[in-house]
Design a protein around this motif. Sequence first.
Motif, PDB file in Angstrom:
ATOM      1  N   MET A   1      -7.029  -5.364   1.441  1.00  0.00           N
ATOM      2  CA  MET A   1      -5.947  -5.405   0.489  1.00  0.00           C
ATOM      3  C   MET A   1      -5.327  -6.921   0.811  1.00  0.00           C
ATOM      4  O   MET A   1      -5.449  -7.844  -0.082  1.00  0.00           O
ATOM      5  N   GLU A   2      -5.165  -7.131   2.003  1.00  0.00           N
ATOM      6  CA  GLU A   2      -4.589  -8.392   2.679  1.00  0.00           C
ATOM      7  C   GLU A   2      -5.572  -9.560   2.299  1.00  0.00           C
ATOM      8  O   GLU A   2      -5.360 -10.863   2.056  1.00  0.00           O
TER       9      GLU A   2
ATOM     10  N   GLN B   1      -2.101  12.233  -3.475  1.00  0.00           N
ATOM     11  CA  GLN B   1      -2.334  12.079  -2.115  1.00  0.00           C
ATOM     12  C   GLN B   1      -3.041  10.560  -1.617  1.00  0.00           C
ATOM     13  O   GLN B   1      -2.871  10.301  -0.635  1.00  0.00           O
ATOM     14  N   MET B   2      -3.722  10.025  -2.756  1.00  0.00           N
ATOM     15  CA  MET B   2      -4.422   8.759  -2.367  1.00  0.00           C
ATOM     16  C   MET B   2      -3.479   7.545  -2.303  1.00  0.00           C
ATOM     17  O   MET B   2      -2.181   7.802  -2.589  1.00  0.00           O
ATOM     18  N   MET B   3      -3.801   6.570  -1.636  1.00  0.00           N
ATOM     19  CA  MET B   3      -3.126   5.294  -1.497  1.00  0.00           C
ATOM     20  C   MET B   3      -3.781   4.274  -2.262  1.00  0.00           C
ATOM     21  O   MET B   3      -5.121   4.148  -2.074  1.00  0.00           O
ATOM     22  N   GLU B   4      -3.297   3.181  -2.873  1.00  0.00           N
ATOM     23  CA  GLU B   4      -3.752   2.005  -3.360  1.00  0.00           C
ATOM     24  C   GLU B   4      -2.837   1.041  -3.457  1.00  0.00           C
ATOM     25  O   GLU B   4      -1.689   1.249  -3.723  1.00  0.00           O
ATOM     26  N   PRO B   5      -2.944  -0.136  -3.310  1.00  0.00           N
ATOM     27  CA  PRO B   5      -2.007  -1.251  -3.475  1.00  0.00           C
ATOM     28  C   PRO B   5      -1.537  -1.268  -4.906  1.00  0.00           C
ATOM     29  O   PRO B   5      -1.888  -1.015  -6.106  1.00  0.00           O
TER      30      PRO B   5
ATOM     31  N   GLN C   1      -6.030   3.654   6.865  1.00  0.00           N
ATOM     32  CA  GLN C   1      -5.134   3.016   6.316  1.00  0.00           C
ATOM     33  C   GLN C   1      -5.118   1.533   6.852  1.00  0.00           C
ATOM     34  O   GLN C   1      -4.880   0.731   6.100  1.00  0.00           O
TER      35      GLN C   1
ATOM     36  N   LEU D   1       0.815  -1.258  -0.004  1.00  0.00           N
ATOM     37  CA  LEU D   1       0.106   0.020  -0.096  1.00  0.00           C
ATOM     38  C   LEU D   1       0.783   1.264  -0.068  1.00  0.00           C
ATOM     39  O   LEU D   1       1.787   1.371   0.753  1.00  0.00           O
TER      40      LEU D   1
ATOM     41  N   THR E   1      -7.847  -0.023   4.902  1.00  0.00           N
ATOM     42  CA  THR E   1      -7.247  -0.410   3.514  1.00  0.00           C
ATOM     43  C   THR E   1      -6.299  -1.357   3.531  1.00  0.00           C
ATOM     44  O   THR E   1      -6.314  -2.324   2.478  1.00  0.00           O
ATOM     45  N   HIS E   2      -5.442  -1.489   4.335  1.00  0.00           N
ATOM     46  CA  HIS E   2      -4.454  -2.427   4.393  1.00  0.00           C
ATOM     47  C   HIS E   2      -5.144  -3.732   4.475  1.00  0.00           C
ATOM     48  O   HIS E   2      -4.613  -4.872   3.787  1.00  0.00           O
TER      49      HIS E   2
ATOM     50  N   VAL F   1      -9.066  -1.885  -2.803  1.00  0.00           N
ATOM     51  CA  VAL F   1      -8.970  -0.877  -1.773  1.00  0.00           C
ATOM     52  C   VAL F   1      -8.594   0.554  -2.437  1.00  0.00           C
ATOM     53  O   VAL F   1      -7.682   0.632  -3.222  1.00  0.00           O
ATOM     54  N   SER F   2      -9.079   1.660  -1.829  1.00  0.00           N
ATOM     55  CA  SER F   2      -8.311   3.062  -2.085  1.00  0.00           C
ATOM     56  C   SER F   2      -8.456   3.885  -0.842  1.00  0.00           C
ATOM     57  O   SER F   2      -9.354   3.359  -0.084  1.00  0.00           O
ATOM     58  N   TRP F   3      -7.545   4.503  -0.519  1.00  0.00           N
ATOM     59  CA  TRP F   3      -7.646   5.493   0.703  1.00  0.00           C
ATOM     60  C   TRP F   3      -7.324   7.001   0.353  1.00  0.00           C
ATOM     61  O   TRP F   3      -6.412   7.124  -0.450  1.00  0.00           O
TER      62      TRP F   3
ATOM     63  N   ARG G   1     -10.866   7.753 -13.706  1.00  0.00           N
ATOM     64  CA  ARG G   1     -11.448   6.981 -12.732  1.00  0.00           C
ATOM     65  C   ARG G   1     -13.039   7.152 -12.735  1.00  0.00           C
ATOM     66  O   ARG G   1     -13.640   6.308 -12.421  1.00  0.00           O
TER      67      ARG G   1
END
Lengths: 357, 179
Positions: free
Chosen positions: B27-28, A175-179, B20, A6, B23-24, B33-35, A262
């Motif tokens: 994902m696992e 700024q966003m998070m994704e895997p 987070q 992530l 989100t984590h 997922v998105s944050w 998106r």
Amino acid sequence: MAQKVLIKGNEAIGEAAIMAGCRHFFGYPITPQNEVAEYISKRMPEAGGCFLQAESELAAINMVYGAAGAGARVMTSSSSPGISLMQEGISYIAASELPCLIVNVMRGGPGLGGIQPSQADYFQATKGGGHGDYRLVVLAPSTIQEMIDLIVEGFDIADQYRNPVMILADGMLGQMMEPVVLEPKKRIERQLPAKDWATTGCDGSRPRNVINSLFMIPEQLEQRNLILIDKYKRIEQNEVQYQSIDIEGSDVVLVAYGTMARIARTVAKKAKELGISVGILRPITLWPFPYDAVAAIGDMPNVKAVFSIEMSAGQMVEDIKLGINGKKPVYFYGRTGGMIPSPNEILDYICDVLEVR
Amino acid sequence: MTHEVIMAGFGGQGVMSIGQLLTHAGMEVGLNVSWYPSYGPEMRGGTAFCHVIVSDEFIGSPLVTSPTDLIIMNRPSLDKFEQTAASGASVFVNSSLIDREVKRDDIKAYYIPANDIANRLGNVRVANMVMFGAFLACTGIAPVDVVELCFKEMLGPSKAHMIDVNRKALREGMKLVDK
């Protein structure tokens, strides 16, 4: 498959640059891209490279100019007002045919504007920005994974054509998070020419290399420009990238890049529930722009209308109109100043245009 | 299955962290997922919030406009986000700090005295984990052991001493909803 992690978009930019072999970073802080420099300031020394926070954006871009002239893989990163300050240097770098990567994590403008996501620097990125007849290759990722891929590829494109490449992202992607998987998915093999033009010091063993963009004699300057124009034509022929999603048989086509692409995916899903089939054309290279792909939409009998959706007052829509060339009605929906259009308001606009409810 | 979640509170109440964490953990367990955080003036002294989407479908916009779940740590956040909730949404309210009830009757409210419980556990900073425990028990997005592995990783070696109290807070929160 490698493990997913992530990661924030801005940090992914930094890691991708290290991955691509970039060992020189010069920048100056500005929201919403600060994590790029923060991340690189930690990673670059570990990788044996140079991170330097300059005293201004003007200094940073001229440090990029110098390092690129010496043959280094070099980048800078900033956000809209900071990128404006760099325009003179960018023009010089393009004129001198030097490879480098410039990241713009766009925020709302004009002026100092705000710090929320925007796409209002499309004109600046694709139509010049600085003075003179030059072009940047402009790459627009819409996921963090793609950001990694395009940064790695961007450095290669820059080296192949000796041209600055810009990654045009926005505050949301930064700024966003994704895997992501922290490796480029596919690396197109490119023949990268030797940097025999670089000013690396010759000790009299070869003629001096000179990096220069000043030509006082018009005949000479025009010759320089013709060389650039020829190069830009080759880039236009070889480097167009885009993604088509469900365009065949669709009622309407949304054209969108980056974050808006998106959002377009969410719009398409919601529209389907109303019985409207929405195709999406997502330019990945904003310059060179995928005019042919847009023109092809103009010839699709089923398509009733084309929409450009942007976080701007209407910029990419001009290129879409050029591509469509009057064969279909082209509509625009956008928000500005850091406002992000919601899927529902876009869908409402599409329904209004199509007169369905 | 799609959960569109907004977590909101004062800066320092740990809403980014539990965002987070979700989100984590998502994902696992193999979900998309998105944050997306608030990074503007609101996080500089007002209401900090983040948007988390956990889904078995492709995630288009990472922006949450009508949340299916709200985790609300303070009163200004309830005032700001209550009206945005989707009909049928679950709203987790930190009743230790919020002196009113949810007004809408088409959403389900869970009142969690998160600060009181965290204080009883000896560290008010784990109030966010009490809230998250309640949310987790309700939604069943990820098994608790996966979540624990995730926050171990997120806390890292320098904050290893915080693992135990976080685990306790998570379990206390889960118990509240089981009842």
